[in-house]
Design a protein around this motif. Structure first.
Motif, mmCIF file in Angstrom:
data_model
loop_
_atom_site.group_PDB
_atom_site.id
_atom_site.type_symbol
_atom_site.label_atom_id
_atom_site.label_comp_id
_atom_site.label_asym_id
_atom_site.label_seq_id
_atom_site.Cartn_x
_atom_site.Cartn_y
_atom_site.Cartn_z
ATOM 1 N N ALA A 100 11.804 93.790 -72.536
ATOM 2 C CA ALA A 100 11.775 93.922 -71.082
ATOM 3 C C ALA A 100 12.012 92.607 -70.357
ATOM 4 C CB ALA A 100 10.419 94.491 -70.658
ATOM 5 N N GLY A 101 12.057 91.485 -71.089
ATOM 6 C CA GLY A 101 12.251 90.188 -70.456
ATOM 7 C C GLY A 101 11.030 89.720 -69.684
ATOM 8 N N ILE A 102 9.839 90.124 -70.147
ATOM 9 C CA ILE A 102 8.588 89.721 -69.503
ATOM 10 C C ILE A 102 8.036 88.514 -70.253
ATOM 11 C CG2 ILE A 102 6.203 90.400 -68.987
ATOM 12 C CD1 ILE A 102 7.255 93.334 -68.964
ATOM 13 N N PRO A 103 7.774 87.399 -69.562
ATOM 14 C CA PRO A 103 7.179 86.249 -70.249
ATOM 15 C C PRO A 103 5.838 86.647 -70.879
ATOM 16 C CG PRO A 103 7.875 85.649 -68.024
ATOM 17 C CD PRO A 103 7.988 87.140 -68.136
ATOM 18 N N MET A 104 5.635 86.241 -72.129
ATOM 19 C CA MET A 104 4.383 86.548 -72.813
ATOM 20 C C MET A 104 3.972 85.374 -73.675
ATOM 21 S SD MET A 104 3.348 89.673 -75.333
ATOM 22 C CE MET A 104 1.708 89.713 -76.049
ATOM 23 N N VAL A 105 2.669 85.056 -73.633
ATOM 24 C CA VAL A 105 2.102 83.996 -74.458
ATOM 25 C C VAL A 105 0.828 84.511 -75.120
ATOM 26 C CG1 VAL A 105 3.065 82.124 -73.056
ATOM 27 C CG2 VAL A 105 0.781 82.996 -72.539
ATOM 28 N N ASP A 106 0.437 83.823 -76.199
ATOM 29 C CA ASP A 106 -0.840 84.136 -76.839
ATOM 30 C C ASP A 106 -1.456 82.859 -77.395
ATOM 31 O OD1 ASP A 106 0.409 83.649 -79.332
ATOM 32 O OD2 ASP A 106 -0.246 85.533 -80.207
#
Length: 138
Positions: A100-106
């Motif tokens: 979806a092109g959503i920035p994601m971090v963990d």
């Protein structure tokens, strides 16, 4: 006050916005309405809340692999969160965020579930692997 928290990039990109946070793992399949962006799982802490255009902070995801496609559909419907911060990314939400092109971090290097509060304003810069808390909503 600004506080910078280091993290790990899952899905590239940058977003700035208002936090919506939960200590409950989230399933996108059956847990979120992709047409409205509202949490529809009646047993979830955020039941009835809208995650559209928010920075979603969760401990982890759960549920079916179809959840990836729900996240993708939310992006197409313009009901998706601006970014996702997770304590530990799992493949379902990671794949959905990437598609979806959503920035994601963990893997934040601080206890974000107890530091952040709904309403805080943060920047998620996945490419630089940082979360910047810009103003804490208190």
């Amino acid at each position: 006050m600004q506080k910078t928290i280091k993290c790990r990039k899952i899905s590239k990109g940058y977003a700035k916005g208002e936090v919506i946070i939960t200590k409950d793992p989230l399933s996108f399949l059956g847990g979120v309405d992709p047409k409205t962006g509202v949490i529809i799982d009646s047993g979830h802490e955020l039941y009835g809340e809208k995650i559209t255009s928010k920075i979603l902070v969760i401990p982890s995801g759960k549920g079916s692999t179809v959840g990836s496609y729900v996240i993708f559909q939310m992006a197409k419907n313009k009901t998706a969160p601006k970014a996702i911060i997770s304590l530990k990314a799992e493949p379902i939400i990671a794949t959905g965020a990437i598609m979806a092109g959503i920035p994601m971090v963990d893997e934040p290097d601080a206890d974000i579930l107890n530091i952040l509060k709904t309403g805080d304003i943060v920047e998620v810069d996945a490419d630089k692997e940082v979360i910047n808390i810009l103003n804490e909503g208190f």
